[in-house]
Design a protein around this motif. Sequence first.
Motif, short mmCIF file in Angstrom:
data_model
loop_
_atom_site.label_atom_id
_atom_site.label_comp_id
_atom_site.label_asym_id
_atom_site.label_seq_id
_atom_site.Cartn_x
_atom_site.Cartn_y
_atom_site.Cartn_z
N PHE A 58 0.72 -1.21 -0.15
CA PHE A 58 0.01 0.04 -0.03
C PHE A 58 0.85 1.23 0.10
N LYS A 59 2.31 1.12 -0.12
CA LYS A 59 3.07 2.19 0.02
C LYS A 59 3.26 3.11 -1.52
N ASP A 60 2.47 2.31 -2.46
CA ASP A 60 2.81 2.79 -3.77
C ASP A 60 1.82 4.11 -3.87
N PHE A 61 2.37 5.12 -4.68
CA PHE A 61 1.69 6.35 -4.48
C PHE A 61 0.30 6.35 -5.26
N MET A 62 -0.04 5.71 -6.15
CA MET A 62 -1.02 5.34 -7.05
C MET A 62 -2.24 4.68 -6.17
N ILE A 63 -1.85 3.71 -5.10
CA ILE A 63 -2.67 3.09 -4.41
C ILE A 63 -3.12 4.01 -3.26
N ILE A 64 -2.16 4.93 -2.92
CA ILE A 64 -2.61 5.94 -1.90
C ILE A 64 -3.65 6.76 -2.02
N VAL A 65 -3.38 7.16 -3.64
CA VAL A 65 -4.39 8.08 -4.27
C VAL A 65 -5.94 7.39 -4.15
N ALA A 83 -17.06 3.08 -3.82
CA ALA A 83 -15.81 2.86 -2.64
C ALA A 83 -15.52 1.48 -2.52
N ALA A 84 -16.41 0.76 -2.52
CA ALA A 84 -16.20 -0.95 -2.17
C ALA A 84 -15.48 -1.64 -3.46
N ILE A 85 -15.96 -1.11 -4.69
CA ILE A 85 -15.40 -1.64 -5.86
C ILE A 85 -13.75 -1.29 -5.78
N ILE A 86 -13.36 -0.13 -5.30
CA ILE A 86 -12.22 0.75 -5.39
C ILE A 86 -11.09 -0.33 -4.42
N THR A 249 -2.78 13.16 -10.23
CA THR A 249 -3.24 13.70 -9.17
C THR A 249 -3.44 15.43 -9.00
N ILE A 250 -2.27 16.04 -9.43
CA ILE A 250 -2.20 17.34 -9.57
C ILE A 250 -3.29 17.81 -10.46
N MET A 251 -3.18 17.05 -11.82
CA MET A 251 -4.32 17.65 -12.79
C MET A 251 -5.61 17.45 -12.29
N ILE A 252 -5.92 16.43 -11.68
CA ILE A 252 -7.41 16.08 -11.28
C ILE A 252 -7.69 16.93 -10.30
N LEU A 253 -6.97 17.25 -9.08
CA LEU A 253 -7.25 18.19 -8.14
C LEU A 253 -7.34 19.43 -8.79
N ALA A 254 -6.33 19.90 -9.89
CA ALA A 254 -6.50 21.24 -10.32
C ALA A 254 -7.74 21.42 -11.03
N ILE A 255 -8.33 20.76 -11.87
CA ILE A 255 -9.52 20.43 -12.49
C ILE A 255 -10.68 20.36 -11.47
N CYS A 256 -10.70 19.71 -10.46
CA CYS A 256 -11.83 19.56 -9.56
C CYS A 256 -11.81 21.08 -8.96
N ALA A 257 -10.88 21.64 -8.43
CA ALA A 257 -10.82 22.90 -7.86
C ALA A 257 -11.30 23.90 -8.64
N ALA A 290 -14.30 9.74 -10.55
CA ALA A 290 -14.53 9.13 -11.72
C ALA A 290 -13.03 9.23 -12.76
N ALA A 291 -12.09 10.20 -12.35
CA ALA A 291 -11.01 10.54 -13.20
C ALA A 291 -10.05 9.71 -12.72
N ILE A 292 -9.82 9.29 -11.54
CA ILE A 292 -8.83 8.39 -11.22
C ILE A 292 -8.90 7.06 -11.77
N PRO A 293 -7.65 6.59 -12.36
CA PRO A 293 -7.75 5.27 -13.12
C PRO A 293 -7.57 4.19 -12.25
N GLU A 294 -8.77 3.89 -11.33
CA GLU A 294 -8.56 2.72 -10.34
C GLU A 294 -7.98 1.39 -10.73
N GLY A 295 -8.46 1.19 -12.24
CA GLY A 295 -8.05 -0.01 -12.59
C GLY A 295 -6.58 -0.42 -12.95
N LEU A 296 -5.73 0.77 -13.18
CA LEU A 296 -4.52 0.80 -13.74
C LEU A 296 -3.70 -0.13 -12.81
N PRO A 297 -3.56 -0.04 -11.39
CA PRO A 297 -2.69 -0.96 -10.67
C PRO A 297 -3.01 -2.23 -10.77
N ALA A 298 -4.19 -2.49 -10.87
CA ALA A 298 -4.63 -4.14 -10.97
C ALA A 298 -4.39 -4.61 -12.16
#
Length: 590
Positions: A58-65, A83-86, A249-257, A290-298
């Motif tokens: 769980f120390k991987d940056f993408m996993i933390i995100v 949340a459960a799926i992620i 993460t930076i781009m998503i946070l910027a767009i969300c802001a 929606a923007a975070i690619p939760e399937g990428l690490p898997a």
Amino acid sequence: MIKNYFNQIIPDVEKSLHTSLTQGLNDDQVKKRREKYGNNAIASKKKTSMFMRFVDQFKDFMIIVLIIAALLSGVVAHEWTDAAIIMIVVILNAVLGVFQETRSEEAIDALKKMSTPNAHVRRNGTVLEIPSTEVVPGDIVLLEAGDVVPADLRLTVAKSLKIEESALTGESVPVDKSNETLQDKKVALADQINMAFSSTNVTYGRGEGIVIGTGMHTEVGKIATMLNNTDETDTPLKQNLNQLGKILTIMILAICAIVFVVGLITKRGTEPTDKLVIDMFLVAVSLAVAAIPEGLPAIVTIILALGTQTMATHKAIVRKLPAVETLGATDIICSDKTGTLTQNKMTVEKIYYRGRTHGTDHEVHADNPAILSMILANDTKIENGGNLLGDPTETSLIQYAFDQNIDVQNLLRNHPRIQEVPFDSERKLMSTINKYGDKYYVAVKGAPDQLLKRVTSVSINGQVSPITDEQKQDILAANQNMAKKALRVLGLAYKIVDKTYNDPTTDNVEQDLIFAGLVGMIDPERPEAKEAIKEAHSAGIRTVMITGDFQVTAQAIAERLGILKLGQDKRVITGAQLDELSDDYFKKHV
């Protein structure tokens, strides 16, 4: 403990380690030294617990995100399904990683699980057999053929002693050992002939030595220390994924802001401010999830896991999942020679007799004096099933006879050994006297130059005649041609006598010999290694061979494998030359 025992005389070594060659250590000394030095064993890195391995996933940056996204989805947006799926994806990713690492560790542990050999030591004036883990500095260890050297020793007795050190030095041929004191202050490990090193194998003769280092203080222990202290670095893929995760993460946070601020501005006045802030925050969080690619690490983990399974089918163990990816980013492969690029098994390649050199495809009959001498002057033990035990050089001769369809065991039964003059590292010869009908056959093998000094006749087509200077020159030329091809050459000779010797020695047995032939051996390259090197070169990968073997032998094998082209002698660098290179030159040229 004093360093460089190889250049100290035996009495000084005995004195510095407070021991006795004749009596060994007493019980009190053994007890104190075991308390001080511990077990004679290689310490391995402390194993990470299963729980910590799981946490490490769980120390991987993408996993933390992803975990943060799951928390926000559930707590803030009340999207508990998302949340459960992620979280399922994150946990499956961690389980897969732990599963692969555990399997790899189990495979590596299985390779390490070798039975602890026993050692023969002299203590209180008596020879005892003890587990090698109980050996301590100062112990007097007795060695004989078949033993594994239990610790680093300064040899005090060496009777025709040969030790196979390929695992430590890369030298494919057993090393002749001596108890003489070396004069130089700096001697390469492979040239320390009065030392015996832990985990090497005695192939011939017998010896004794004082233990000067145990466990992590041995040469093998030093290698283990370096391995245990290596830094772990992220693979290019992991670095790229971390970088991608940070950028996303930076781009998503910027767009969300931006969405949050623009929503507040454009919808101001349409509803109460506190409700508007909450609504726009939920929109921003939903957008982020929606923007975070939760399937990428898997997906990455599954692809790497499939890669490790493919590697496993090719008998390659991958310890960490991301390590699979580095194979695709390889620029240079540095490989050991002995046992990796070569078979670590001496094999006959050429045989010279009756004035001609032949390959292994040439048929040789059992009545040929060269064949008879190489079989009879041989200490190889043939087990049921055809397994050969003994010095690799000698076993290669018996294997060659097997390959020639010669019934070796029947031949040995018909010509039993009656007497012998054992191999000696000074005269470099070995002789046996075997029954030969109503006479006796003296079989001799050894260094060609030493053998020729004792040869007076030559056998050609069954006719024995005095050897001429021209014939001797032809033999020496054949010997030199084999040596240039990195073959280890042995001379073969014989004579037939009417009776055995009262006192068989080199002075009476190894005189007036009849030259029978020469045999050239080498540790041959693996066929699959040559193909692998060719494939690596076609992919633009540089191949480098690293070995402790002789320079001529190493160069010949490198040329046969395709690592070197003919005429690239300057690309062969010895250890001594390497030490003299400056760091800048090393980086630029090596």
